[in-house]
Design a protein around this motif. Structure first.
Motif, short mmCIF file in Angstrom:
data_model
loop_
_atom_site.label_atom_id
_atom_site.label_comp_id
_atom_site.label_asym_id
_atom_site.label_seq_id
_atom_site.Cartn_x
_atom_site.Cartn_y
_atom_site.Cartn_z
N GLY A 55 0.83 -1.20 0.00
CA GLY A 55 0.00 0.00 0.00
C GLY A 55 0.86 1.24 0.00
N ALA A 56 0.21 2.35 0.29
CA ALA A 56 0.89 3.64 0.27
C ALA A 56 1.47 4.01 1.63
CB ALA A 56 -0.07 4.73 -0.20
N GLY A 57 1.52 3.07 2.54
CA GLY A 57 2.09 3.34 3.85
C GLY A 57 1.37 2.62 4.96
N ALA A 58 1.82 2.85 6.18
CA ALA A 58 1.28 2.16 7.34
C ALA A 58 -0.19 2.48 7.57
CB ALA A 58 2.11 2.50 8.58
N ALA A 59 -0.58 3.74 7.35
CA ALA A 59 -1.98 4.12 7.57
C ALA A 59 -2.92 3.35 6.64
CB ALA A 59 -2.16 5.62 7.41
N GLU A 60 -2.52 3.22 5.38
CA GLU A 60 -3.34 2.47 4.44
C GLU A 60 -3.40 0.99 4.82
OE1 GLU A 60 -3.41 1.21 -0.23
OE2 GLU A 60 -2.68 3.22 0.25
N ALA A 61 -2.27 0.43 5.24
CA ALA A 61 -2.25 -0.97 5.67
C ALA A 61 -3.16 -1.16 6.89
CB ALA A 61 -0.82 -1.41 5.98
N MET A 62 -3.11 -0.22 7.83
CA MET A 62 -3.96 -0.31 9.02
C MET A 62 -5.44 -0.21 8.64
SD MET A 62 -4.40 -0.75 12.21
CE MET A 62 -2.82 -0.59 12.98
N THR A 63 -5.76 0.71 7.75
CA THR A 63 -7.15 0.87 7.31
C THR A 63 -7.66 -0.42 6.66
OG1 THR A 63 -6.83 3.24 7.01
CG2 THR A 63 -8.68 2.25 5.85
N SER A 64 -6.83 -1.05 5.86
CA SER A 64 -7.21 -2.31 5.22
C SER A 64 -7.50 -3.38 6.26
CB SER A 64 -6.11 -2.80 4.28
OG SER A 64 -5.98 -1.93 3.19
N ALA A 65 -6.67 -3.44 7.29
CA ALA A 65 -6.86 -4.44 8.35
C ALA A 65 -8.10 -4.13 9.19
CB ALA A 65 -5.63 -4.51 9.23
N LEU A 66 -8.25 -2.88 9.60
CA LEU A 66 -9.41 -2.51 10.43
C LEU A 66 -10.72 -2.70 9.67
CD1 LEU A 66 -8.05 0.68 12.24
CD2 LEU A 66 -8.61 -1.54 13.28
N GLY A 67 -10.68 -2.51 8.36
CA GLY A 67 -11.88 -2.71 7.55
C GLY A 67 -12.17 -4.16 7.23
N GLY A 68 -11.28 -5.07 7.66
CA GLY A 68 -11.49 -6.49 7.40
C GLY A 68 -11.17 -6.90 5.98
N HIS A 69 -10.44 -6.06 5.24
CA HIS A 69 -10.11 -6.35 3.84
C HIS A 69 -8.92 -7.28 3.70
CE1 HIS A 69 -13.01 -3.28 2.90
NE2 HIS A 69 -12.34 -2.42 3.65
N VAL A 70 -8.14 -7.43 4.76
CA VAL A 70 -7.00 -8.34 4.78
C VAL A 70 -7.06 -9.14 6.08
CG1 VAL A 70 -5.49 -6.90 3.33
CG2 VAL A 70 -5.49 -6.59 5.82
N ASP A 71 -6.29 -10.21 6.12
CA ASP A 71 -6.30 -11.08 7.29
C ASP A 71 -5.40 -10.59 8.41
OD1 ASP A 71 -8.10 -13.08 6.17
OD2 ASP A 71 -6.45 -13.45 4.76
N ALA A 72 -4.40 -9.78 8.07
CA ALA A 72 -3.45 -9.25 9.06
C ALA A 72 -2.72 -8.07 8.44
CB ALA A 72 -2.46 -10.33 9.50
N THR A 73 -1.91 -7.41 9.23
CA THR A 73 -1.07 -6.33 8.73
C THR A 73 0.23 -6.30 9.51
OG1 THR A 73 -0.90 -3.94 8.27
CG2 THR A 73 -2.13 -4.58 10.23
N THR A 74 1.26 -5.75 8.89
CA THR A 74 2.50 -5.48 9.60
C THR A 74 2.50 -4.00 9.92
OG1 THR A 74 3.64 -5.19 7.48
CG2 THR A 74 3.84 -7.35 8.55
N GLN A 75 2.88 -3.66 11.14
CA GLN A 75 2.82 -2.27 11.59
C GLN A 75 4.02 -1.91 12.43
OE1 GLN A 75 0.39 0.30 11.12
NE2 GLN A 75 -0.18 -1.08 9.45
N GLY A 76 4.32 -0.62 12.48
CA GLY A 76 5.37 -0.10 13.35
C GLY A 76 4.80 0.25 14.71
N THR A 77 3.91 1.26 14.76
CA THR A 77 3.30 1.65 16.03
C THR A 77 1.83 2.01 15.91
OG1 THR A 77 4.03 3.95 15.77
CG2 THR A 77 5.47 2.47 17.04
N LEU A 78 1.29 2.15 14.71
CA LEU A 78 -0.11 2.54 14.57
C LEU A 78 -1.07 1.57 15.26
CD1 LEU A 78 -0.45 3.80 10.88
CD2 LEU A 78 -0.35 5.15 12.97
N HIS A 79 -0.67 0.35 15.38
CA HIS A 79 -1.55 -0.67 15.95
C HIS A 79 -1.66 -0.60 17.47
CE1 HIS A 79 2.47 -2.19 16.49
NE2 HIS A 79 2.01 -3.09 17.33
N VAL A 80 -0.77 0.09 18.13
CA VAL A 80 -0.75 0.08 19.60
C VAL A 80 -2.07 0.56 20.18
CG1 VAL A 80 0.42 0.96 21.65
CG2 VAL A 80 1.76 0.31 19.64
N ALA A 81 -2.60 1.67 19.68
CA ALA A 81 -3.88 2.17 20.18
C ALA A 81 -5.00 1.16 19.92
CB ALA A 81 -4.21 3.51 19.52
N GLN A 82 -4.92 0.46 18.79
CA GLN A 82 -5.94 -0.53 18.47
C GLN A 82 -5.86 -1.75 19.39
OE1 GLN A 82 -8.22 0.48 16.45
NE2 GLN A 82 -7.05 2.29 15.87
#
Length: 188
Positions: A55-82
């Motif tokens: 994708g275009a970065g961590a935010a897009e990867a996180m959005t894909s995961a939160l929306g259920g469009h992918v099975d998982a994501t790799t993240q640096g720190t955006l996932h901590v709040a989630q």
């Protein structure tokens, strides 16, 4: 880190691999080539169809995961709040150590993988030929700064930790990673 929505039927790397084998594949949103390489290593190591979704970065990867469009994501720190909110869970630490906010989430190596863990570092680089007294002064100042309570508080804010590998440690790390990526990318 390797993370997924909390309601997914897997809780660790082995669970994700079993899910992928059962379903024929698992999709993992990634934010960079190093993460894509890691997903491909895991797919090869476990002989399973793990599909990196760039994708275009961590935010897009996180959005894909939160929306259920992918099975998982790799993240640096955006996932901590989630994770703290209960929306996501960490399946594995994809760096070489466990992290303070998810101490029970084992590393890839602890879960049996031989994949090269990811590394992310901020480095101070100086021009070649810097006079020794200046170099010594910078090394001491950096070491002192990293140990201050203010810097620790800043790292805590980012759910990170301060490490000072030193000149030789950084040189060794960069040489090892350059060799690894040169070999792995030459194969693709």
């Amino acid at each position: 880190m390797l993370v997924a929505l909390s309601d997914r039927p897997y809780n660790d790397l082995a669970g994700l691999i079993a899910y992928a084998k059962d379903k024929g594949r698992a999709t993992i949103a990634v934010a960079g080539i190093n993460q894509e390489v890691l997903v491909r290593q895991l797919a090869q190591e476990y002989n399973v169809n793990l599909v990196p979704i760039p994708g275009a970065g961590a935010a897009e990867a996180m959005t894909s995961a939160l929306g259920g469009h992918v099975d998982a994501t790799t993240q640096g720190t955006l996932h901590v709040a989630q994770i703290k909110s209960g929306k996501m869970k960490q399946l594995a630490s994809i760096i070489d150590r466990r992290v303070p906010y998810a101490p029970n989430s084992a590393t890839l190596a602890e879960q049996g993988s031989k994949a090269e863990p990811l590394n992310s570092h901020t480095m101070l680089i100086t021009p070649r030929g810097l006079p020794d007294p200046v170099k010594t002064c910078l090394k001491q100042a950096l070491d002192e700064a990293i140990r201050t309570p203010d810097y620790k508080a800043q790292m805590d804010k980012f759910e990170n930790e301060a490490l000072n590998l030193g000149e030789e440690g950084n040189r060794d790390l960069n040489a090892r990673l350059a060799d690894f990526y040169a070999k792995i990318l030459a194969k693709n």
